[in-house]
Design a protein around this motif. Structure first.
Motif, PDB file in Angstrom:
ATOM      1  N   GLY A 183       0.804  -1.344   0.229  1.00 54.19           N
ATOM      2  CA  GLY A 183      -0.075  -0.165   0.224  1.00 54.19           C
ATOM      3  C   GLY A 183       0.566   1.164  -0.023  1.00 54.19           C
ATOM      4  O   GLY A 183       0.735   2.219  -1.017  1.00 54.19           O
ATOM      5  N   TRP A 184       1.506   1.591   0.839  1.00 49.76           N
ATOM      6  CA  TRP A 184       2.708   2.211   1.358  1.00 49.76           C
ATOM      7  C   TRP A 184       3.556   1.883   1.621  1.00 49.76           C
ATOM      8  O   TRP A 184       3.897   1.029   2.708  1.00 49.76           O
ATOM      9  N   LEU A 185       5.334   2.588   0.877  1.00 47.81           N
ATOM     10  CA  LEU A 185       6.663   2.135   2.083  1.00 47.81           C
ATOM     11  C   LEU A 185       7.096   3.795   1.975  1.00 47.81           C
ATOM     12  O   LEU A 185       6.643   4.807   1.672  1.00 47.81           O
ATOM     13  N   THR A 186       7.779   3.633   3.163  1.00 48.31           N
ATOM     14  CA  THR A 186       8.442   4.851   3.475  1.00 48.31           C
ATOM     15  C   THR A 186      10.825   4.307   2.508  1.00 48.31           C
ATOM     16  O   THR A 186      10.752   3.437   2.514  1.00 48.31           O
ATOM     17  N   GLY A 187      10.848   5.281   2.297  1.00 43.59           N
ATOM     18  CA  GLY A 187      12.471   5.383   1.658  1.00 43.59           C
ATOM     19  C   GLY A 187      13.152   3.956   1.897  1.00 43.59           C
ATOM     20  O   GLY A 187      13.414   3.183   1.228  1.00 43.59           O
ATOM     21  N   ARG A 188      13.360   3.544   3.561  1.00 40.04           N
ATOM     22  CA  ARG A 188      13.680   3.190   4.585  1.00 40.04           C
ATOM     23  C   ARG A 188      13.434   1.652   4.196  1.00 40.04           C
ATOM     24  O   ARG A 188      14.232   0.343   4.139  1.00 40.04           O
ATOM     25  N   MET A 189      12.395   1.283   3.561  1.00 37.28           N
ATOM     26  CA  MET A 189      11.728   0.475   4.098  1.00 37.28           C
ATOM     27  C   MET A 189      11.810  -0.352   2.389  1.00 37.28           C
ATOM     28  O   MET A 189      11.977  -1.879   2.729  1.00 37.28           O
ATOM     29  N   VAL A 190      11.775   0.427   1.199  1.00 37.34           N
ATOM     30  CA  VAL A 190      12.061   0.046  -0.174  1.00 37.34           C
ATOM     31  C   VAL A 190      13.255  -0.074  -0.320  1.00 37.34           C
ATOM     32  O   VAL A 190      14.099  -1.148  -0.587  1.00 37.34           O
ATOM     33  N   ALA A 191      14.027   0.164   0.037  1.00 36.47           N
ATOM     34  CA  ALA A 191      15.925   0.150   0.295  1.00 36.47           C
ATOM     35  C   ALA A 191      16.038  -1.861   0.739  1.00 36.47           C
ATOM     36  O   ALA A 191      16.376  -2.228   1.136  1.00 36.47           O
ATOM     37  N   SER A 192      15.009  -1.922   2.066  1.00 37.68           N
ATOM     38  CA  SER A 192      15.618  -3.152   3.338  1.00 37.68           C
ATOM     39  C   SER A 192      15.149  -3.864   2.598  1.00 37.68           C
ATOM     40  O   SER A 192      15.644  -5.016   2.244  1.00 37.68           O
ATOM     41  N   LEU A 193      13.468  -4.014   1.827  1.00 34.50           N
ATOM     42  CA  LEU A 193      13.132  -4.809   0.580  1.00 34.50           C
ATOM     43  C   LEU A 193      13.184  -5.331  -0.632  1.00 34.50           C
ATOM     44  O   LEU A 193      13.842  -6.494  -1.509  1.00 34.50           O
ATOM     45  N   VAL A 194      13.814  -4.432  -1.467  1.00 31.30           N
ATOM     46  CA  VAL A 194      14.914  -4.474  -2.428  1.00 31.30           C
ATOM     47  C   VAL A 194      16.202  -4.585  -3.087  1.00 31.30           C
ATOM     48  O   VAL A 194      17.382  -4.834  -3.880  1.00 31.30           O
ATOM     49  N   TRP A 195      16.921  -3.930  -1.728  1.00 27.37           N
ATOM     50  CA  TRP A 195      18.722  -4.004  -1.894  1.00 27.37           C
ATOM     51  C   TRP A 195      19.076  -3.967  -0.148  1.00 27.37           C
ATOM     52  O   TRP A 195      20.369  -3.617  -0.014  1.00 27.37           O
ATOM     53  N   ALA A 196      17.995  -5.317   0.279  1.00 25.79           N
ATOM     54  CA  ALA A 196      19.282  -5.706   1.477  1.00 25.79           C
ATOM     55  C   ALA A 196      20.117  -6.059   2.378  1.00 25.79           C
ATOM     56  O   ALA A 196      20.678  -5.212   2.519  1.00 25.79           O
TER      57      ALA A 196
ATOM     58  N   ARG B 215      11.283  -7.789   7.871  1.00 22.98           N
ATOM     59  CA  ARG B 215      12.508  -8.705   8.072  1.00 22.98           C
ATOM     60  C   ARG B 215      11.787 -10.426   7.704  1.00 22.98           C
ATOM     61  O   ARG B 215      13.218 -10.964   7.535  1.00 22.98           O
ATOM     62  N   ALA B 216      10.575 -10.878   7.916  1.00 20.94           N
ATOM     63  CA  ALA B 216      10.367 -11.994   7.015  1.00 20.94           C
ATOM     64  C   ALA B 216      10.933 -12.457   5.663  1.00 20.94           C
ATOM     65  O   ALA B 216      11.575 -13.472   6.097  1.00 20.94           O
ATOM     66  N   VAL B 217      10.923 -11.198   4.470  1.00 23.34           N
ATOM     67  CA  VAL B 217      10.836 -11.762   3.740  1.00 23.34           C
ATOM     68  C   VAL B 217      12.901 -11.412   3.765  1.00 23.34           C
ATOM     69  O   VAL B 217      12.915 -12.376   3.178  1.00 23.34           O
ATOM     70  N   GLN B 218      12.930 -10.702   4.223  1.00 25.39           N
ATOM     71  CA  GLN B 218      15.012 -10.851   4.538  1.00 25.39           C
ATOM     72  C   GLN B 218      14.892 -12.203   4.798  1.00 25.39           C
ATOM     73  O   GLN B 218      16.288 -12.920   4.302  1.00 25.39           O
ATOM     74  N   GLN B 219      14.237 -12.866   6.062  1.00 19.69           N
ATOM     75  CA  GLN B 219      14.314 -14.461   6.339  1.00 19.69           C
ATOM     76  C   GLN B 219      14.718 -15.208   5.695  1.00 19.69           C
ATOM     77  O   GLN B 219      14.425 -16.447   5.896  1.00 19.69           O
TER      78      GLN B 219
END
Length: 283
Positions: free
Chosen positions: A46-59, A134-138
């Protein structure tokens, strides 16, 4: 000494190998894939901050935040995303109508513009978002709070409760997410207790939807007071005989501080029975 040069036709074919010629193309392909990934995650959350996007796409990238900022700026320039100011500073990013159409055309997934989307309680949603990230990163699959609220998840309501997200294992086992930012009313806390009582550690696995079954519940709180209130309800239910010890042990807890600018602190994970109720009973 005579300087001898060779025409390119005389060079071995390996000198002009694909690795050399394809580097710019590879970068373009990677860049387009990253843009699509950003749009996909915005559609799902729905919405994400820039930090969230960075953690999802460029972890795993050293320059994750810089790459996220650059990509988000380019997507905004192309009118594929919307930037909306947050109440406590910073910005949230959402799909535009143009971005939703492009994503649907590229991937076939259902995507809608976030232009009319309400941000709701940003801290509560950020708590859910960061736990799921965090779950996605795991390596887990997830179902976001936004997907559940818009009926794009496996289910919307179970026993009168709507999940704040789901973490899904490969076999379909789901962790039901309950985010706590402020003290809930006693009836609302009792609904969470009842969900555990009826659906966890029972003789039969409770199916959320075909292929999905409820395995655990995670209470994720942004502050100690909110966690204390929910923990008290589980302790009272255990003392009153409504919940068995094993059922309380099927509830995970996580203290996940979220700043006003929606930046997460270090999470503290535990178990409702072993790390909350047992020490309290012993004390």
């Amino acid at each position: 000494m005579k300087n001898t040069t060779f025409p390119s036709a005389a060079l071995p074919a390996t000198i002009l190998a694909d690795d050399t010629l394809s580097t710019p193309l590879d970068k373009r392909v990677i860049g387009e894939r990253n843009r699509t990934d950003v749009l996909t995650w915005l559609a799902r959350f729905g919405w994400l901050t820039g930090r969230m996007v960075a953690s999802l796409v460029w972890a795993d990238a050293a320059q994750a935040h810089a790459m996220a900022r650059r990509t988000l700026r380019n997507l905004a320039d192309d009118k594929l995303i919307i930037m909306r100011a947050m109440p406590s500073g910073g910005a949230a990013y959402l799909l535009s109508a143009k971005g939703a159409r492009l994503l649907s055309e590229q991937t076939g997934m259902t995507a809608e513009s976030g232009n009319a989307l309400a941000l709701g309680n940003p801290v509560h949603r950020a708590c859910s978002n960061w736990y799921l990230i965090r779950a996605v990163q795991q390596g887990y699959d997830i179902v976001t709070e936004h997907e559940i609220a818009t009926e794009r998840g496996p289910c919307r309501v179970l026993r009168g409760k709507q999940a704040d997200g789901l973490v899904v294992a490969a076999d379909g086992a789901c962790i039901w997410l309950e985010c706590e930012h402020s003290a809930k009313s006693r009836p609302e806390r009792h609904k969470t207790v009842a969900l555990v009582q009826e659906c966890l550690d029972s003789d039969q696995q409770v199916e959320i939807a075909p292929g999905f079954w409820l395995a655990r519940l995670a209470v994720v709180a942004t502050n100690e007071q909110a966690l204390r209130w929910m923990s008290a309800s589980f302790m009272d239910a255990n003392r009153g005989g409504l919940l068995r010890d094993s059922q309380v042990a099927s509830v995970d807890v996580c203290l996940l501080p979220i700043s006003k600018s929606l930046v997460p602190g270090d999470p503290v994970d535990g178990n409702m029975w072993w790390d909350v109720v047992v020490p309290a009973l012993a004390g």
